[in-house]
Design a protein around this motif. Structure first.
Motif, PDB file in Angstrom:
ATOM      1  N   THR A 222       0.845  -1.183   0.000  1.00 29.53           N
ATOM      2  CA  THR A 222       0.000   0.000   0.000  1.00 29.53           C
ATOM      3  C   THR A 222       0.885   1.240   0.000  1.00 29.53           C
ATOM      4  OG1 THR A 222      -1.726  -1.164   1.222  1.00 29.53           O
ATOM      5  CG2 THR A 222      -1.812   1.246   1.230  1.00 29.53           C
ATOM      6  N   ALA A 223       0.613   2.146  -0.907  1.00 27.89           N
ATOM      7  CA  ALA A 223       1.466   3.327  -1.025  1.00 27.89           C
ATOM      8  C   ALA A 223       1.334   4.255   0.183  1.00 27.89           C
ATOM      9  CB  ALA A 223       1.113   4.088  -2.300  1.00 27.89           C
ATOM     10  N   ALA A 224       0.102   4.526   0.597  1.00 31.14           N
ATOM     11  CA  ALA A 224      -0.148   5.398   1.745  1.00 31.14           C
ATOM     12  C   ALA A 224       0.608   6.716   1.649  1.00 31.14           C
ATOM     13  CB  ALA A 224       0.237   4.674   3.039  1.00 31.14           C
ATOM     14  N   GLY A 225       0.616   7.287   0.442  1.00 36.16           N
ATOM     15  CA  GLY A 225       1.248   8.578   0.249  1.00 36.16           C
ATOM     16  C   GLY A 225       2.727   8.523  -0.092  1.00 36.16           C
ATOM     17  N   THR A 226       3.357   7.358  -0.004  1.00 33.96           N
ATOM     18  CA  THR A 226       4.772   7.229  -0.338  1.00 33.96           C
ATOM     19  C   THR A 226       4.940   7.191  -1.854  1.00 33.96           C
ATOM     20  OG1 THR A 226       5.161   5.940   1.669  1.00 33.96           O
ATOM     21  CG2 THR A 226       6.854   5.836  -0.049  1.00 33.96           C
ATOM     22  N   PRO A 227       5.864   7.939  -2.425  1.00 38.02           N
ATOM     23  CA  PRO A 227       6.070   7.914  -3.873  1.00 38.02           C
ATOM     24  C   PRO A 227       6.376   6.498  -4.364  1.00 38.02           C
ATOM     25  CG  PRO A 227       7.239   9.766  -2.910  1.00 38.02           C
ATOM     26  CD  PRO A 227       6.747   8.930  -1.761  1.00 38.02           C
ATOM     27  N   ILE A 228       5.859   6.168  -5.531  1.00 39.16           N
ATOM     28  CA  ILE A 228       6.034   4.831  -6.081  1.00 39.16           C
ATOM     29  C   ILE A 228       7.509   4.490  -6.264  1.00 39.16           C
ATOM     30  CG2 ILE A 228       5.522   3.320  -8.034  1.00 39.16           C
ATOM     31  CD1 ILE A 228       3.120   4.069  -6.319  1.00 39.16           C
ATOM     32  N   GLY A 229       8.295   5.452  -6.764  1.00 35.50           N
ATOM     33  CA  GLY A 229       9.722   5.194  -6.975  1.00 35.50           C
ATOM     34  C   GLY A 229      10.434   4.812  -5.693  1.00 35.50           C
ATOM     35  N   ALA A 230      10.038   5.451  -4.592  1.00 34.69           N
ATOM     36  CA  ALA A 230      10.653   5.140  -3.303  1.00 34.69           C
ATOM     37  C   ALA A 230      10.273   3.740  -2.829  1.00 34.69           C
ATOM     38  CB  ALA A 230      10.235   6.174  -2.261  1.00 34.69           C
ATOM     39  N   ILE A 231       9.010   3.363  -3.046  1.00 35.18           N
ATOM     40  CA  ILE A 231       8.567   2.020  -2.661  1.00 35.18           C
ATOM     41  C   ILE A 231       9.334   0.965  -3.439  1.00 35.18           C
ATOM     42  CG2 ILE A 231       6.613   0.417  -2.687  1.00 35.18           C
ATOM     43  CD1 ILE A 231       4.775   2.805  -2.239  1.00 35.18           C
ATOM     44  N   ILE A 232       9.503   1.195  -4.735  1.00 37.92           N
ATOM     45  CA  ILE A 232      10.246   0.245  -5.570  1.00 37.92           C
ATOM     46  C   ILE A 232      11.690   0.141  -5.100  1.00 37.92           C
ATOM     47  CG2 ILE A 232      11.133  -0.172  -7.894  1.00 37.92           C
ATOM     48  CD1 ILE A 232       8.563   1.125  -8.968  1.00 37.92           C
ATOM     49  N   GLY A 233      12.326   1.300  -4.869  1.00 40.17           N
ATOM     50  CA  GLY A 233      13.720   1.287  -4.424  1.00 40.17           C
ATOM     51  C   GLY A 233      13.888   0.584  -3.093  1.00 40.17           C
TER      52      GLY A 233
END
Length: 278
Positions: A222-233
């Motif tokens: 769940t992203a919950a406001g976290t940028p997608i690129g950061a989640i992937i990294g």
């Protein structure tokens, strides 16, 4: 089906060795033909207060420096490919831009995979050449991080899936790597995250990959406001993935330039070897 023709973009002595560190083992295990591509800028005269004579000196000195740099990279390319007995050819050209991506397009379009190093985000260079390859080659682009150890084998792969056309292209383009990987994770991020397409279709693509003989673990976040690129990294770091697979610019390039996005984040941070398609 393995990659049989590799286009290795060798822009400078600093990145050529790293690109070859990955391209040569891949060519050796896949029986691939490697095309080494390098471009130099054609020196142009400029107005000088000291007269035409100094212009000529500048042009000759610049042309000679270009020849030496090109010869240095060609020598490295030929020595590395000859040592491994790899089928290879060298392409050296001169252009007004001096960016190896543009003259590489014809060969890139006739290749199974394009390999190029990420632009050092701390240097003066920009990502225009890489974006040219992504937008105009029609082929998957394998990006080598500018720093860190270059793996010679893909043991773990992470596929960032958002159900878009671009992520579908990248996933299927990466099949030769996914087949050989020991572990493959399919990363899904909820539809309320930044993607315009919505992060859907995970079960379907996992089943399709399984039919190809790829063992896939599906992870939903769940992203919950976290940028997608950061989640992937972060997930690349957590899994120790050797390869990240993702679509490039599912949102428009202008939108990513103005507001940020996963593609631009990864191009700048590059947490691992990254295969991008669009």
């Amino acid at each position: 089906m393995p990659f049989k023709t590799l286009a290795a973009i060798l822009r400078a002595p600093a990145d050529a060795g790293r690109v070859l560190d990955f391209a040569i083992p891949l060519a050796s295990t896949s029986g691939s033909h490697v095309v080494g591509i390098h471009a130099e800028a054609i020196p142009l005269p400029y107005p000088s207060p000291t007269g035409v004579g100094s212009d000529l000196v500048f042009l000759e000195a610049t042309a000679e420096a270009n020849r030496k740099r090109s010869a240095e990279i060609e020598k490295l390319f030929r020595s590395r490919t000859d040592a491994e007995g790899i089928s290879a050819e060298w392409l050296s050209v001169q252009t007004f831009m001096g960016e190896s991506a543009q003259p590489a397009l014809a060969n890139a379009r006739a290749s199974d995979l394009v390999i190029v190093q990420q632009v050092d985000p701390g240097a003066a260079g920009d990502t225009d050449g890489i974006e040219t390859l992504l937008f105009e080659s029609g082929r998957p682009v394998l990006l080598i991080p500018y720093a860190g150890t270059v793996p010679t084998r893909i043991g773990r792969a992470l596929v960032a899936w958002n159900g878009s056309r671009e992520s579908a292209r990248a996933t299927f383009d990466a099949l030769p790597f996914l087949h050989r990987a020991d572990k493959v994770e399919l990363l899904l991020i909820d539809k309320d995250a930044e993607s315009e397409e919505g992060w859907a279709g995970g079960a379907e693509i996992a089943e399709t990959l399984a039919r190809h003989g790829v063992k896939v673990n599906v992870r939903d976040e769940t992203a919950a406001g976290t940028p997608i690129g950061a989640i992937i990294g972060n997930r690349v770091a957590e899994t120790g993935a050797d390869l990240l697979v993702m679509g490039a610019y599912s949102r428009s390039r202008l939108s990513e330039w103005l507001f940020g996005g996963a593609t631009r984040t990864v191009l700048e941070s590059m947490p691992a070897l990254t295969l991008m398609s669009r």
